[in-house]
Design a protein around this motif. Structure first.
Motif, PDB file in Angstrom:
ATOM      1  N   ALA A 282       0.745  -1.187  -0.085  1.00  0.00           N
ATOM      2  CA  ALA A 282       0.197  -0.099   0.027  1.00  0.00           C
ATOM      3  C   ALA A 282       0.878   1.168  -0.157  1.00  0.00           C
ATOM      4  O   ALA A 282       0.209   2.194  -0.853  1.00  0.00           O
ATOM      5  CB  ALA A 282      -0.853   0.153   1.335  1.00  0.00           C
ATOM      6  N   THR A 283       1.864   1.237   0.763  1.00  0.00           N
ATOM      7  CA  THR A 283       2.601   2.470   0.914  1.00  0.00           C
ATOM      8  C   THR A 283       3.539   2.674  -0.220  1.00  0.00           C
ATOM      9  O   THR A 283       4.067   3.710  -0.711  1.00  0.00           O
ATOM     10  CB  THR A 283       3.706   2.445   2.322  1.00  0.00           C
ATOM     11  N   GLN A 284       4.011   1.508  -0.943  1.00  0.00           N
ATOM     12  CA  GLN A 284       4.664   1.682  -2.000  1.00  0.00           C
ATOM     13  C   GLN A 284       4.099   2.036  -3.321  1.00  0.00           C
ATOM     14  O   GLN A 284       4.405   2.580  -4.054  1.00  0.00           O
ATOM     15  CB  GLN A 284       5.318   0.243  -2.475  1.00  0.00           C
ATOM     16  N   GLN A 285       2.595   1.825  -3.063  1.00  0.00           N
ATOM     17  CA  GLN A 285       1.762   2.494  -4.295  1.00  0.00           C
ATOM     18  C   GLN A 285       1.421   3.988  -4.159  1.00  0.00           C
ATOM     19  O   GLN A 285       0.642   4.550  -4.776  1.00  0.00           O
ATOM     20  CB  GLN A 285       0.467   1.585  -4.279  1.00  0.00           C
ATOM     21  N   GLY A 286       1.587   4.512  -2.944  1.00  0.00           N
ATOM     22  CA  GLY A 286       1.709   5.991  -2.719  1.00  0.00           C
ATOM     23  C   GLY A 286       0.377   6.104  -1.600  1.00  0.00           C
ATOM     24  O   GLY A 286       0.103   7.349  -1.474  1.00  0.00           O
ATOM     25  N   MET A 287       0.007   5.109  -1.222  1.00  0.00           N
ATOM     26  CA  MET A 287      -1.175   5.352  -0.027  1.00  0.00           C
ATOM     27  C   MET A 287      -0.392   5.672   1.263  1.00  0.00           C
ATOM     28  O   MET A 287       0.654   5.090   1.837  1.00  0.00           O
ATOM     29  CB  MET A 287      -1.902   3.896   0.093  1.00  0.00           C
ATOM     30  N   PRO A 288      -0.881   6.715   1.964  1.00  0.00           N
ATOM     31  CA  PRO A 288      -0.426   7.049   3.282  1.00  0.00           C
ATOM     32  C   PRO A 288      -0.494   5.951   4.305  1.00  0.00           C
ATOM     33  O   PRO A 288      -1.575   5.092   4.348  1.00  0.00           O
ATOM     34  CB  PRO A 288      -1.342   8.402   3.574  1.00  0.00           C
ATOM     35  N   ILE A 289       0.230   5.979   5.184  1.00  0.00           N
ATOM     36  CA  ILE A 289       0.496   4.957   6.079  1.00  0.00           C
ATOM     37  C   ILE A 289      -0.796   5.195   7.099  1.00  0.00           C
ATOM     38  O   ILE A 289      -1.471   4.055   7.501  1.00  0.00           O
ATOM     39  CB  ILE A 289       1.634   5.162   7.193  1.00  0.00           C
ATOM     40  N   TRP A 290      -1.343   6.177   7.134  1.00  0.00           N
ATOM     41  CA  TRP A 290      -2.634   6.357   8.031  1.00  0.00           C
ATOM     42  C   TRP A 290      -3.773   5.699   7.442  1.00  0.00           C
ATOM     43  O   TRP A 290      -4.577   5.279   8.015  1.00  0.00           O
ATOM     44  CB  TRP A 290      -2.851   7.651   8.617  1.00  0.00           C
ATOM     45  N   LEU A 291      -3.805   5.879   6.161  1.00  0.00           N
ATOM     46  CA  LEU A 291      -4.991   5.499   5.336  1.00  0.00           C
ATOM     47  C   LEU A 291      -4.808   4.094   4.932  1.00  0.00           C
ATOM     48  O   LEU A 291      -6.037   3.241   5.288  1.00  0.00           O
ATOM     49  CB  LEU A 291      -4.997   6.140   4.020  1.00  0.00           C
ATOM     50  N   ALA A 292      -3.733   3.401   4.910  1.00  0.00           N
ATOM     51  CA  ALA A 292      -3.399   1.908   4.772  1.00  0.00           C
ATOM     52  C   ALA A 292      -4.154   1.288   6.205  1.00  0.00           C
ATOM     53  O   ALA A 292      -4.910   0.081   6.284  1.00  0.00           O
ATOM     54  CB  ALA A 292      -2.045   1.547   4.625  1.00  0.00           C
ATOM     55  N   THR A 293      -3.652   1.971   7.428  1.00  0.00           N
ATOM     56  CA  THR A 293      -4.019   1.427   8.577  1.00  0.00           C
ATOM     57  C   THR A 293      -5.496   1.581   8.894  1.00  0.00           C
ATOM     58  O   THR A 293      -6.236   0.547   9.286  1.00  0.00           O
ATOM     59  CB  THR A 293      -3.136   2.068   9.723  1.00  0.00           C
ATOM     60  N   ALA A 294      -6.034   2.827   8.447  1.00  0.00           N
ATOM     61  CA  ALA A 294      -7.505   2.893   8.541  1.00  0.00           C
ATOM     62  C   ALA A 294      -8.339   1.870   7.651  1.00  0.00           C
ATOM     63  O   ALA A 294      -9.372   1.516   8.024  1.00  0.00           O
ATOM     64  CB  ALA A 294      -7.813   4.475   8.116  1.00  0.00           C
ATOM     65  N   THR A 295      -7.717   1.611   6.628  1.00  0.00           N
ATOM     66  CA  THR A 295      -8.381   0.605   5.828  1.00  0.00           C
ATOM     67  C   THR A 295      -8.495  -0.862   6.540  1.00  0.00           C
ATOM     68  O   THR A 295      -9.509  -1.478   6.556  1.00  0.00           O
ATOM     69  CB  THR A 295      -7.823   0.294   4.325  1.00  0.00           C
ATOM     70  N   SER A 296      -7.574  -1.149   7.266  1.00  0.00           N
ATOM     71  CA  SER A 296      -7.561  -2.655   8.069  1.00  0.00           C
ATOM     72  C   SER A 296      -8.326  -2.399   8.966  1.00  0.00           C
ATOM     73  O   SER A 296      -9.083  -3.321   9.701  1.00  0.00           O
ATOM     74  CB  SER A 296      -5.944  -2.885   8.240  1.00  0.00           C
ATOM     75  N   VAL A 297      -8.618  -1.043   9.621  1.00  0.00           N
ATOM     76  CA  VAL A 297      -9.597  -0.982  10.726  1.00  0.00           C
ATOM     77  C   VAL A 297     -11.231  -0.784  10.289  1.00  0.00           C
ATOM     78  O   VAL A 297     -11.938  -1.742  11.002  1.00  0.00           O
ATOM     79  CB  VAL A 297      -9.276   0.255  11.615  1.00  0.00           C
ATOM     80  N   LEU A 298     -11.245  -0.255   9.462  1.00  0.00           N
ATOM     81  CA  LEU A 298     -12.568  -0.042   8.965  1.00  0.00           C
ATOM     82  C   LEU A 298     -13.069  -1.205   7.974  1.00  0.00           C
ATOM     83  O   LEU A 298     -14.417  -1.496   7.669  1.00  0.00           O
ATOM     84  CB  LEU A 298     -12.903   1.197   8.184  1.00  0.00           C
ATOM     85  N   MET A 299     -12.283  -1.705   7.011  1.00  0.00           N
ATOM     86  CA  MET A 299     -12.772  -2.510   6.059  1.00  0.00           C
ATOM     87  C   MET A 299     -12.295  -3.857   6.516  1.00  0.00           C
ATOM     88  O   MET A 299     -12.987  -5.034   6.497  1.00  0.00           O
ATOM     89  CB  MET A 299     -11.901  -2.390   4.836  1.00  0.00           C
ATOM     90  N   PHE A 300     -11.274  -4.352   7.056  1.00  0.00           N
ATOM     91  CA  PHE A 300     -10.755  -5.888   7.500  1.00  0.00           C
ATOM     92  C   PHE A 300     -11.198  -6.791   6.662  1.00  0.00           C
ATOM     93  O   PHE A 300     -12.067  -7.805   6.883  1.00  0.00           O
ATOM     94  CB  PHE A 300     -11.379  -5.867   9.031  1.00  0.00           C
ATOM     95  N   ALA A 301     -10.846  -6.736   5.380  1.00  0.00           N
ATOM     96  CA  ALA A 301     -11.203  -7.946   4.394  1.00  0.00           C
ATOM     97  C   ALA A 301      -9.734  -7.893   3.574  1.00  0.00           C
ATOM     98  O   ALA A 301      -9.591  -6.932   2.669  1.00  0.00           O
ATOM     99  CB  ALA A 301     -12.433  -7.316   3.744  1.00  0.00           C
TER     100      ALA A 301
END
Length: 242
Positions: free
Chosen positions: A41-60
């Motif tokens: 995710a971060t290598q694709q340019g996604m901010p760390i906070w957004l990648a982490t938030a995805t795991s919190v909110l999406m969890f899939a």
């Protein structure tokens, strides 16, 4: 903690221990896969906070990997959302299977439980319920919360290491999720019928994937294999519900 201990007699500490013991194999599989997701995710340019938030909110897991691959490939929001929706349709089948066992959960508790259920947690819980395990809220939420915590933490660590790790394949992290699925599947193949159904599901999934149904193969393979397994069960035991 033995699963045979009456659930009503479990103290809070015992129930938490039971939940943690159930989710431990899942945690061992989630951590490296989530780490890989954080790196990608971060290598694709996604901010760390957004990648982490995805795991919190999406969890899939599969949905998250699809999101980063499509989103940063230039796909629109609607296309990305549709692909994730189709991929996650299997959760409808899981919800139907779990519903009779968790009917006592109401309101927010039911919402949180449904939100935290993944393929692996479903496999662990449905197997336990089918073996006579009674619903214990502390135990099930201990299992789901620990599993998600490992996924979120793995994502965060992977995001922080995104600039250091350039390829997760040499570390074997790309195989972790497959190994975990196999470890969860094998204990469920307790008789010939379950084994045949599992083999049929694998066959249909691969065949449908090769036929070009890359998003629908898992859902359709599950339906086909479960249907054939039900027909075989009814044929073996005439007059009984499969």
């Amino acid at each position: 903690m033995s699963d045979t201990l009456p659930q009503d007699s479990l103290s809070t500490a015992q129930a938490m221990k039971l939940g943690f013991s159930r989710s431990l194999p899942i945690v061992l599989g989630y951590a490296p896969v989530a780490f890989a997701f954080g790196v990608l995710a971060t290598q694709q340019g996604m901010p760390i906070w957004l990648a982490t938030a995805t795991s919190v909110l999406m969890f899939a897991g599969s949905g998250q990997f699809i999101t980063i691959s499509l989103w940063f490939a230039g796909a629109g929001y609607i296309s990305t959302a549709l692909a994730v929706f189709v991929t996650n349709l299997r959760y409808v089948l899981m919800a139907v299977a779990l519903a009779p066992h968790v009917r006592s959960l109401k309101g927010l508790s039911r919402f949180i439980y449904g939100w935290q259920i993944t393929d692996e947690l479903f496999a662990v819980h449905i197997t336990a319920f089918q073996q006579g395990w009674k619903l214990n809220r502390t135990a099930i939420f201990s299992a789901t919360t620990l599993a998600q915590a490992s996924w979120v933490l793995g994502t965060l660590v992977g995001g922080l290491c995104g600039s250091v790790v350039t390829d997760v394949k040499p570390l074997g992290l790309d195989y972790a999720i497959s190994a975990m699925f196999l470890a969860l599947l094998i204990p469920q193949c307790t008789d010939r019928l379950h084994t045949i159904t599992a083999v049929l599901a694998a066959f249909f999934s691969v065949a449908l994937h090769l036929a070009g149904l890359h998003q629908w193969n898992v859902v359709l393979a599950t339906i086909l294999a479960a249907t054939m397994g039900t027909l075989l069960a009814r044929r073996a035991k005439p007059g009984e519900a499969a």
